[in-house]
Design an enzyme around this catalytic site. Structure first.
Site, PDB file in Angstrom:
ATOM      1  N   HIS A  24      12.931   3.566   4.911  1.00  0.00           N
ATOM      2  CA  HIS A  24      11.773   2.891   4.313  1.00  0.00           C
ATOM      3  C   HIS A  24      10.579   3.829   4.234  1.00  0.00           C
ATOM      4  CE1 HIS A  24      13.392  -1.345   5.395  1.00  0.00           C
ATOM      5  NE2 HIS A  24      13.735  -0.990   4.188  1.00  0.00           N
ATOM      6  N   HIS A  67      13.822  -8.124   7.644  1.00  0.00           N
ATOM      7  CA  HIS A  67      14.189  -6.713   7.805  1.00  0.00           C
ATOM      8  C   HIS A  67      15.636  -6.521   7.349  1.00  0.00           C
ATOM      9  CE1 HIS A  67      15.148  -2.822   9.533  1.00  0.00           C
ATOM     10  NE2 HIS A  67      13.849  -2.599   9.505  1.00  0.00           N
ATOM     11  N   SER A  85       7.538  -0.781   5.101  1.00  0.00           N
ATOM     12  CA  SER A  85       8.187  -0.463   6.378  1.00  0.00           C
ATOM     13  C   SER A  85       7.597  -1.381   7.443  1.00  0.00           C
ATOM     14  CB  SER A  85       7.946   1.004   6.739  1.00  0.00           C
ATOM     15  OG  SER A  85       8.127   1.188   8.118  1.00  0.00           O
ATOM     16  N   SER A  86       8.396  -2.341   7.913  1.00  0.00           N
ATOM     17  CA  SER A  86       7.860  -3.303   8.889  1.00  0.00           C
ATOM     18  C   SER A  86       7.462  -2.601  10.178  1.00  0.00           C
ATOM     19  CB  SER A  86       8.866  -4.411   9.158  1.00  0.00           C
ATOM     20  OG  SER A  86      10.034  -3.870   9.696  1.00  0.00           O
ATOM     21  N   ASN A  87       8.145  -1.506  10.488  1.00  0.00           N
ATOM     22  CA  ASN A  87       7.815  -0.810  11.734  1.00  0.00           C
ATOM     23  C   ASN A  87       6.496  -0.049  11.624  1.00  0.00           C
ATOM     24  OD1 ASN A  87      10.118  -1.523  13.359  1.00  0.00           O
ATOM     25  ND2 ASN A  87      11.282  -0.441  11.805  1.00  0.00           N
ATOM     26  N   GLU A 113      18.078  -4.641   8.217  1.00  0.00           N
ATOM     27  CA  GLU A 113      19.121  -4.597   9.248  1.00  0.00           C
ATOM     28  C   GLU A 113      19.587  -6.018   9.595  1.00  0.00           C
ATOM     29  OE1 GLU A 113      17.918  -2.496  12.821  1.00  0.00           O
ATOM     30  OE2 GLU A 113      19.312  -3.699  13.987  1.00  0.00           O
ATOM     31  N   SER A 118      10.109   7.249   9.946  1.00  0.00           N
ATOM     32  CA  SER A 118      10.686   7.639   8.646  1.00  0.00           C
ATOM     33  C   SER A 118       9.700   8.472   7.826  1.00  0.00           C
ATOM     34  CB  SER A 118      11.091   6.390   7.858  1.00  0.00           C
ATOM     35  OG  SER A 118       9.999   5.512   7.748  1.00  0.00           O
ATOM     36  N   CYS A 171      22.451   4.129  11.043  1.00  0.00           N
ATOM     37  CA  CYS A 171      22.077   4.715  12.343  1.00  0.00           C
ATOM     38  C   CYS A 171      23.088   4.282  13.408  1.00  0.00           C
ATOM     39  CB  CYS A 171      20.680   4.240  12.729  1.00  0.00           C
ATOM     40  SG  CYS A 171      20.244   4.786  14.381  1.00  0.00           S
TER      41      CYS A 171
HETATM   42  S1  SF4 Z   1      14.241   3.775  14.349  1.00  0.00           S
HETATM   43 FE1  SF4 Z   1      15.615   5.469  13.971  1.00  0.00          FE
HETATM   44  S2  SF4 Z   1      16.848   5.753  15.860  1.00  0.00           S
HETATM   45 FE2  SF4 Z   1      15.847   3.710  15.907  1.00  0.00          FE
HETATM   46  S3  SF4 Z   1      17.388   2.298  15.079  1.00  0.00           S
HETATM   47 FE3  SF4 Z   1      16.048   2.901  13.361  1.00  0.00          FE
HETATM   48  S4  SF4 Z   1      17.044   4.675  12.452  1.00  0.00           S
HETATM   49 FE4  SF4 Z   1      17.978   4.372  14.472  1.00  0.00          FE
END
Ligand code: SF4
Length: 307
Positions: free
Chosen positions: A42, A125, A223-225, A127, A267, A97
């Site tokens: 992302h 998300h 990017s939610s993170n 995932e 990312s 990942c």
């Molecule tokens: S942040 Fe990076 S290491 Fe963590 S789960 Fe996502 S891709 Fe994998």
């Protein structure tokens, strides 16, 4: 003088580094076009870079020519998507990942042993969307207490709790405690399920927000993170910005920059962070220090074996 505290670690995690490396290498070996589901990671800059190399990002498998190469993104894909890609005679390479795969393997193992899974996710998300698609009969996704309340299981049902890898202990601890009050015997996620990179990036930002009067997170808004990192400002009640490039910094925000914290999500290529620093340097005298809370040495190796 404007003082900058640069957070570290902030750049690529091992999963992002692996996914980008795989896509770069497969392009070098097999040539373009290469197809990728969703986005490889992302980040707008990375996606644009690969689009310039003639990578086509598409989830519409039916529109992809037979024998094309499709790389599955770092966020994992549902088995149904993989099967369909293979049924359409696409050659595939999985850049998921390994930490995400590990959680899905745990889910499979629990389900084979007769467990139902309560899976904590960050709404929408990628995932978690794939997880939901994976096994709707056995995996129940929740993000808040209301959703946990709405679940119902037979009294003797064995239950396990798993969570999206990029949620930190802080993100999930209240909900886990709540679910435990409803289902005291539920099997809980191990610490090893929490992504080291997420924890490290959140911890260092939490530390620097105590010292600064503004926060800049370099990352994309989808990017939610990255958004999550940016919201850490709430702990210190300071203004924060989520930007891809320095020209997104509004003039009025610049007035706040006496003591600014800068970081990025996993990312984001570090040259984008350096561009923000350069932009500030061109306007003010800068004093910069780096706060390093963890050294990261994790590497996820890969092979380019096509399925
Ligand atoms: S942040 Fe990076 S290491 Fe963590 S789960 Fe996502 S891709 Fe994998």
């Amino acid at each position: 003088m404007t003082k900058i505290i640069l957070a570290s670690p902030r750049w690529y995690c091992a999963g992002v580094d692996r996914a980008i490396g795989m896509l770069d290498d497969i392009l070098d070996v097999h040539g373009a076009p290469i197809y990728v589901n969703h986005e490889i990671v992302h980040n707008k800059f990375i996606v644009n870079y690969f689009e310039r190399r003639w990578v086509i990002f598409s989830d519409d498998l039916d529109s992809i020519p037979t024998w094309s190469i499709m790389v599955f993104s770092a966020h994992w894909v549902a088995p149904s998507f993989v099967k369909k890609a293979q049924a359409l005679w696409l050659r595939t390479l999985d850049a998921s990942c390994p930490l995400v795969i590990k959680v899905h393997n745990e889910a499979k193992k629990f389900i084979a042993e007769g467990y139902k899974i309560i899976y904590i996710w960050k709404k929408n998300h990628q995932e978690a969307i794939w997880v939901a698609d994976n096994d709707l009969e056995n995996i129940f996704i929740v993000w808040n207490k209301n959703e946990a309340d709405a679940l119902s299981f037979k009294p003797d049902q064995k239950l396990a709790l798993l969570n999206q890898t990029t949620l930190s202990i802080d993100d999930t601890k209240d909900l886990i405690a709540y679910v435990q009050t409803i289902y005291p015997d539920i099997k809980l996620p191990g610490f090893s399920d929490i992504c080291y990179a997420t924890t490290n990036r959140q911890e260092v930002v939490k530390e620097i927000v105590e010292e600064v009067d503004a926060l800049i997170i370099v990352g994309s808004k989808n990017s939610s993170n990255s958004t999550k990192l940016c919201l850490i400002w709430e702990r210190a009640w300071i203004p924060s910005l989520l930007i891809d490039t320095p020209d997104e910094i509004p003039e009025q925000f610049l007035d706040w920059l006496n003591f600014v914290g800068i970081s990025s999500w996993a990312s984001v290529p570090d040259n984008l962070v350096q561009e923000v620093i350069k932009y500030l340097e061109e306007r003010w005298a800068i004093f910069m220090k780096e706060v390093i809370t963890k050294e990261e040495k994790m590497i996820f190796p890969y092979k380019l074996d096509l399925a």
